[in-house]
Scaffold this active site. Structure first.
Site, mmCIF file in Angstrom:
data_model
loop_
_atom_site.group_PDB
_atom_site.id
_atom_site.type_symbol
_atom_site.label_atom_id
_atom_site.label_comp_id
_atom_site.label_asym_id
_atom_site.label_seq_id
_atom_site.Cartn_x
_atom_site.Cartn_y
_atom_site.Cartn_z
ATOM 1 C CG ASN B 111 -2.017 -0.967 1.260
ATOM 2 O OD1 ASN B 111 -2.947 -0.825 0.613
ATOM 3 N ND2 ASN B 111 -1.681 -2.008 2.042
ATOM 4 C CB SER B 112 3.787 2.094 -1.704
ATOM 5 O OG SER B 112 3.527 1.940 -3.017
ATOM 6 C CE LYS B 113 2.440 5.164 -6.493
ATOM 7 N NZ LYS B 113 2.206 5.205 -7.960
ATOM 8 C CG ASN B 114 -2.880 4.217 2.947
ATOM 9 O OD1 ASN B 114 -2.609 5.024 4.053
ATOM 10 N ND2 ASN B 114 -4.056 3.581 2.773
ATOM 11 C CG ASP B 147 7.007 4.766 -7.612
ATOM 12 O OD1 ASP B 147 5.929 4.878 -7.248
ATOM 13 O OD2 ASP B 147 7.726 5.463 -8.326
#
Lengths: 422, 332
Positions: B111-114, B147
């Site tokens: 969930n690296s974009k939370n 990323d």
């Protein structure tokens, strides 16, 4: 020399997009035109269906349900339609359950209030309009909630114990402004915080030091307009940054050297739309004399044929007040903040001083093709696409009894040929 | 099927069957009789949230509640109420937060974009203090290997540097990322951050000279790369007059224009310079003439010609270049 990851990803997307454009370009005129129609009925059907029921994969948005309401209800309104009275009532009652007794709205019943979900809930209720909807908002408690989210940096915290960033500034200020509860205590130092978030690139970041980003640029710029401090931003630099965010694919990217994405059609396109109404401030910053020789709206290439005539009937939820003072552009804000809550309204009612500085037709084509080819429907993307499509000359319409539907496809059918960029 | 078999199959025992929860009455969601945007929750999801609501409403800051927040987070890592309550429990129980860091690390991978996850990580790191600086920098480095532009990770890294330290190797890290991908704008932004804010480098004034050289080298390698052009402007704090006073700036523009390839950014910069009283050399004027479509320009105004060229070679921004034609400050 080996291509970098940025280059590889960019070329992949570019090729995919160009293949689609190429395909459409070679269709016979009628078939081509069909691809550039906004499938209004399909969208409305999808939106209403979603309002009534969502699948299990939406569990990840369980803390964002007012957003779902907003995207759906507002999209339907922008398309010139409305939901039936019962559904409207259900929306009002549901949001009431999301409202915290101490002010603000959470992501669902029983959840802590959060600035983003508050923004979404308030804007849903305003879009629905009418006495029941608007009176369900506890403005007094909401003000107290907003004060609690105020941070010593001048910014705001998204929720109790939450993160501070430019989104929070915008959602708080926007809600306060539209509800007429914006004051010095909320405004103070907010401008300082947002200014500190404008980066060397010209765009605005989420926090001081971070990268310039479309979402935060929209939030920062809009918030500054609402508190009448937009002249404190370096607007020529901001403009130069945002116009370079439109790619050869015709859509917008969120950051330099990143990929285009449909959602930035709204964030970046919205920035460009706001800029259009800031001609005087921009001219002053560029050291230009204050002359009134700007292009009239009718020369703009994205005016639709009947948008001018509708000026008086659209947005009629508030009466037109001819004595509204224009906001004091280009002046530093020493005077007491009288009428600060009128900034937003005055801004929207003010004349558009310039043509769009981005390629509006190209963006519209991009958006329309996105909505034809996406297989997995996305409520958010549809909302954003429909909104920005209408940025090109139409104002959001409020619900009016007996109003006829307005298909938007005429806008494109009136153009004989589709000019796709090389 | 035996209870053990059920457990092995799904890996989850319903909370209602767990003895440690026997005294708790779950609280169903108050969606009302006619909810809108109702989500078709799985049974696991509903049950977990029903029990969460029970402990949340009772403000029960216990070990079992802590465990429950973990389960709720796995089901929906965006539920900020659960995260906030978890923080209250962690404080109340005075838990060793190094374990918490480990939990956050685990859940970040998927969930690296939370927002909530990164905010929680920041909260934990702040409590743990400077001795986790290295670990935090290492963690974001790992994220970047997957990323290199993750926005949250970059914000976190910047916060770590400012709050916990670790500036020593940061410029070198930027070098590394840019060597790998010169188009990585996040790395350029980080470079600017380091150059302007690092307590050990001496500030922008001290670093400007070497950084201008760095940017120019990057430009000459890939003139179509927007990042170093903006970085170059940034080094002069967008004061276009000083930008023009640095001979290397005019020089790199000339080099790119004479190459007649990928010169949009070069022209963009030349345009800005000219609009700020820059005196172009004859060489520069000739280079611009060479790119001009009109062989005998009737309009001798260089600025207008630059805009016209840009309208042709950068058509997506034709409206902007047209506007630039009309917004030239008075030239004395």
């Amino acid at each position: 020399m080996r291509a970098t990851k940025t280059q590889e990803e960019q070329w992949t997307i570019q090729n995919q997009v160009f293949r689609i454009y190429d395909l459409v370009c070679h269709l016979p005129p009628h078939a081509q035109s069909v691809n550039f129609e906004l499938r209004r009925d399909n969208h409305i059907e999808y939106l209403i269906r979603s309002l009534k029921q969502l699948g299990p994969n939406f569990a990840v948005l369980d803390a964002n349900r007012p957003w779902l309401c907003y995207w759906i209800i507002h999209s339907i309104a922008l398309l010139g339609d409305c939901v039936d009275d019962k559904l409207e009532n259900d929306v009002i009652e549901f949001l009431q359950r999301c409202q915290d007794p101490n002010g603000g709205y959470g992501g669902g019943p029983g959840q802590m209030p959060h600035l983003a979900t508050t923004y979404a809930a308030i804007n849903t209720l305003i879009t629905v309009g009418g006495h029941k909807s608007l009176s369900s908002i506890n403005r007094e408690k909401l003000y107290a909630f907003l004060l609690r989210t105020k941070d010593t940096s001048g910014g705001f915290r998204m929720h109790d114990g939450g993160e501070v960033d430019v989104r929070a500034c915008y959602t708080a200020i926007s809600v306060a402004s539209v509800l007429n509860i914006l004051d010095d205590r909320l405004i103070q130092n907010a401008g300082d915080y947002i200014v500190s978030c404008q980066t060397y690139e010209g765009g605005i970041a989420g926090e001081p030091g971070s990268e310039a980003h479309g979402g935060y640029t929209f939030c920062g710029l809009a918030a500054m307009v609402l508190i009448n401090e937009v002249n404190r931003l370096d607007l020529p630099a901001l403009i130069n940054w945002v116009v370079f965010r439109q790619g050869v694919e015709c859509g917008f990217q969120g950051r330099t050297n990143k990929l285009v994405d449909g959602c930035y059609s709204f964030w970046q396109g919205g920035v460009a739309a706001i800029i259009q109404r800031l001609r005087l401030v921009v001219s002053e910053q560029m050291g230009l004399p204050n002359t009134s020789n700007f292009d009239s709206r009718t020369e703009s290439d994205n005016d639709s044929s009947d948008s001018d005539g509708d000026q008086s009937s659209e947005g009629a939820s508030s009466p037109v007040n001819d004595s509204c003072q224009p906001i004091q552009k280009g002046k530093s804000n020493d005077s007491p903040r009288i009428g600060v809550n009128n900034n937003g309204y005055n801004f929207i009612r003010g004349s558009i001083g310039m043509r769009p500085l981005f390629n509006s037709m190209a963006l519209q084509q991009y958006i329309l093709l996105c909505s034809q080819t996406i297989k997995v429907s996305c409520v958010l993307v549809r909302f954003l696409q429909i909104t920005v499509f209408l940025l090109g000359g139409r104002r959001p319409v409020s619900r009016q009894a007996g109003k006829t539907q307005r298909p938007l496809s005429y806008m494109l059918r009136s153009k004989r040929t589709v000019h796709l960029p090389v | 099927m035996s209870e053990q078999a059920v457990e092995e199959e799904s890996g989850r025992i319903p909370i209602s069957q767990r003895p440690e929860w026997a005294d708790v009455r779950p609280v169903p969601q108050d969606d009302g009789p006619n909810p809108v945007v109702p989500i078709a929750y799985t049974d696991d999801f509903s049950e977990t949230m029903d029990y969460f609501r029970a402990v949340y409403l009772a403000d029960e800051r216990s070990t079992r509640a802590l465990q429950l927040t973990k389960e709720a987070i796995y089901l929906n890592s965006g539920n900020y109420t659960v995260w906030q309550f978890r923080r209250l429990i962690l404080e109340a129980l005075n838990v060793d937060l190094r374990e918490e860091l480990h939990f956050v690390e685990q859940i970040t991978r998927d969930n690296s974009k939370n927002y909530q996850i990164w905010h929680h990580r920041r909260w934990v790191a702040e409590k743990l203090g400077t001795h986790v600086a290295t670990q935090e920098l290492e963690f974001t480095r790992e994220i970047f290997s997957q990323d290199a532009k993750n926005y949250h990770a970059w914000s976190h890294r910047q916060w770590v540097l400012q709050a916990l330290g670790g500036w020593e190797d940061e410029l070198a890290y930027c070098d590394e990322l840019l060597e790998d991908d010169i188009f990585n704008n996040s790395a350029w932004n980080q470079r600017y951050f380091v150059v302007t804010r690092s307590p050990i480098l001496g500030g922008l004034e001290a670093m400007r000279d070497s950084e201008v050289a760095y940017a120019i080298k990057a430009i000459l390698t890939k003139p179509e790369n927007e990042s170093p052009w903006r970085y170059l402007r940034g080094l002069y704090k967008n004061d276009v007059k000083s930008l023009g006073n640095d001979p290397r700036v005019g020089s790199v523009c000339l080099d790119v224009l004479m190459d007649k390839r990928d010169y949009v950014h070069a022209l963009n910069m030349v345009l800005d310079l000219l609009c700020h009283h820059y005196q172009p050399s004859n060489e520069l004027k000739n280079a611009i003439d060479a790119l001009s479509p009109d062989p005998t320009p009737s309009d001798s105004d260089l600025i207008q010609r630059v805009c016209s060229i840009l309208q042709l070679v950068d058509p997506i921004r034709a409206n902007y270049w047209e506007w630039r034609k009309t917004t030239v400050p008075a030239q004395d």
